[in-house]
Design an enzyme around this catalytic site. Structure first.
Site, PDB file in Angstrom:
ATOM      1  N   GLY A   1       0.701  -1.018   0.425  1.00  9.20           N
ATOM      2  CA  GLY A   1      -0.178   0.131  -0.300  1.00  9.20           C
ATOM      3  C   GLY A   1       1.506   1.199  -0.065  1.00  9.20           C
ATOM      4  O   GLY A   1       1.835   0.948  -1.140  1.00  9.20           O
ATOM      5  N   GLU A   2       0.525   1.560   0.780  1.00  7.64           N
ATOM      6  CA  GLU A   2       1.460   3.194   0.898  1.00  7.64           C
ATOM      7  C   GLU A   2       2.779   3.160   1.510  1.00  7.64           C
ATOM      8  O   GLU A   2       3.511   4.323   1.374  1.00  7.64           O
ATOM      9  CB  GLU A   2       0.568   4.447   2.073  1.00  7.64           C
TER      10      GLU A   2
ATOM     11  N   GLY B   1       4.877   1.351  -0.065  1.00  2.00           N
ATOM     12  CA  GLY B   1       5.402   0.706  -1.451  1.00  2.00           C
ATOM     13  C   GLY B   1       5.365  -1.012  -2.138  1.00  2.00           C
ATOM     14  O   GLY B   1       4.020  -1.712  -1.507  1.00  2.00           O
TER      15      GLY B   1
ATOM     16  N   ASP C   1      -4.517  -2.379  -8.733  1.00  2.48           N
ATOM     17  CA  ASP C   1      -4.642  -3.309 -10.133  1.00  2.48           C
ATOM     18  C   ASP C   1      -4.004  -2.622 -10.653  1.00  2.48           C
ATOM     19  O   ASP C   1      -3.345  -2.616 -12.034  1.00  2.48           O
ATOM     20  CB  ASP C   1      -6.586  -2.986 -10.200  1.00  2.48           C
TER      21      ASP C   1
END
Length: 308
Positions: free
Chosen positions: A207-208, A210, A238
């Site tokens: 996610g945030e 990496g 996606d």
């Protein structure tokens, strides 16, 4: 020109975040993957299913991005897959409010004949048996098969999932899913166990924070670009997969070194996706914007150091 087969949902989403909410808008894994991959000028087809309620303007939008839509089955008397969700304030967790499978419940994908010899196959998040059926239709062994999945299939179709995982080259999953699939907390150990299941390459999305790329004993880490605002995380994974697959199809190089570049491209495109609701940001994203952000990524991660 390399051919790319993208299999997944073309759908409606209704999203609520701390920044606002939408009615039904364009969504679906194949949609985000396709819009992202379209930046690489590859010959890509979308394999999916929609109902008679799916607007022609959305099909026209996809076609305008040079995405072949002949593989999207239209069930005239059916309804399109619909998902509704509400994100929490941290934007990392969400509650699913509505899931209506509709036409997706009986989806039997048919790969267009012109694409059964595709170089790259991107299997979006669907039932593992559906993913396997796509591979069964390929008349030549693809240079690269990439698979995305989720914890839902680990819960209810694990044997089918393990069966298709044996047939792929790259798996992309998030850190929570990697831990569930392997029973290991350490992502390094989890990646090693997933290698043993079949895939040569393992991409673990954080996610945030990496993404990690594993191949044998090699590890590559790409950070996520720090953003002032994350408006809607829907489709970011996606979009990452679409950039990853599109870049590899374009360059026709599936080495570990080139996959590092693919991870950076995927992360770059995903950083745009979260800036507006749904696919809105990806619909009008320019080449110049992508190149500018790639340079920001380079500056973020590049340094020189003197060993003392």
């Amino acid at each position: 020109m390399s051919k790319l087969v993208i299999v997944g949902t073309v759908a409606f989403d209704a999203i609520e975040t701390p920044f606002g909410k939408t009615d039904k808008i364009l969504g679906g894994a194949a949609t985000f993957i396709g819009l992202s991959a379209s930046h690489f000028n590859v010959d890509a087809t979308l394999v999916s299913v929609v109902g008679g309620d799916f607007p022609q303007k959305y099909l026209d939008l996809l076609a305008s991005k040079n995405l072949d839509t002949s593989g999207i089955e239209i069930v005239k008397d059916g309804k399109t897959f619909f998902w509704s969700g509400r994100y929490h304030n941290d934007m990392n967790s969400r509650d699913t409010l509505i899931t209506e499978l509709n036409t997706l419940a009986d989806f039997n994908p048919v790969v267009p004949k012109d694409y059964t010899d595709a170089d790259v196959v991107m299997l979006g998040n669907l039932h593992p048996l559906v993913q396997s059926s796509v591979l069964d239709q390929m008349t030549e062994t693809p240079k690269l098969v990439i698979l995305d999945t989720m914890n839902f299939w680990m819960d209810c179709a694990l044997e089918d999932l393990l069966s298709v995982i044996k047939r792929i080259d790259v798996i992309t999953i998030n850190d929570e899913e990697a831990r569930q699939l392997t029973g290991e907390y350490s992502l390094v150990v989890a990646a090693r166990k997933i290698h043993e299941m079949g895939p040569k390459y393992v991409v673990i999305k954080k996610g945030e924070h990496g993404a990690l790329l594993f191949h044998d004993d090699n590890v590559f880490y790409a950070p996520a670009l720090p953003l002032e605002e994350v408006f809607d995380p829907t489709g970011a994974g996606d979009t990452f997969a679409g950039g990853f697959a599109g870049y590899l199809a374009k360059t026709e190089d599936v080495s570990f070194e080139n996959m590092k570049n693919a991870v950076i491209y995927g992360s770059t495109l995903a950083s745009f996706c979260v800036e507006k609701f749904g696919t809105e940001r990806m619909q009008n994203l320019s080449r110049a914007e992508v190149e500018k952000r790639l340079l920001q990524f380079k500056q973020l991660t590049q340094f020189e150091i003197e060993l003392t």
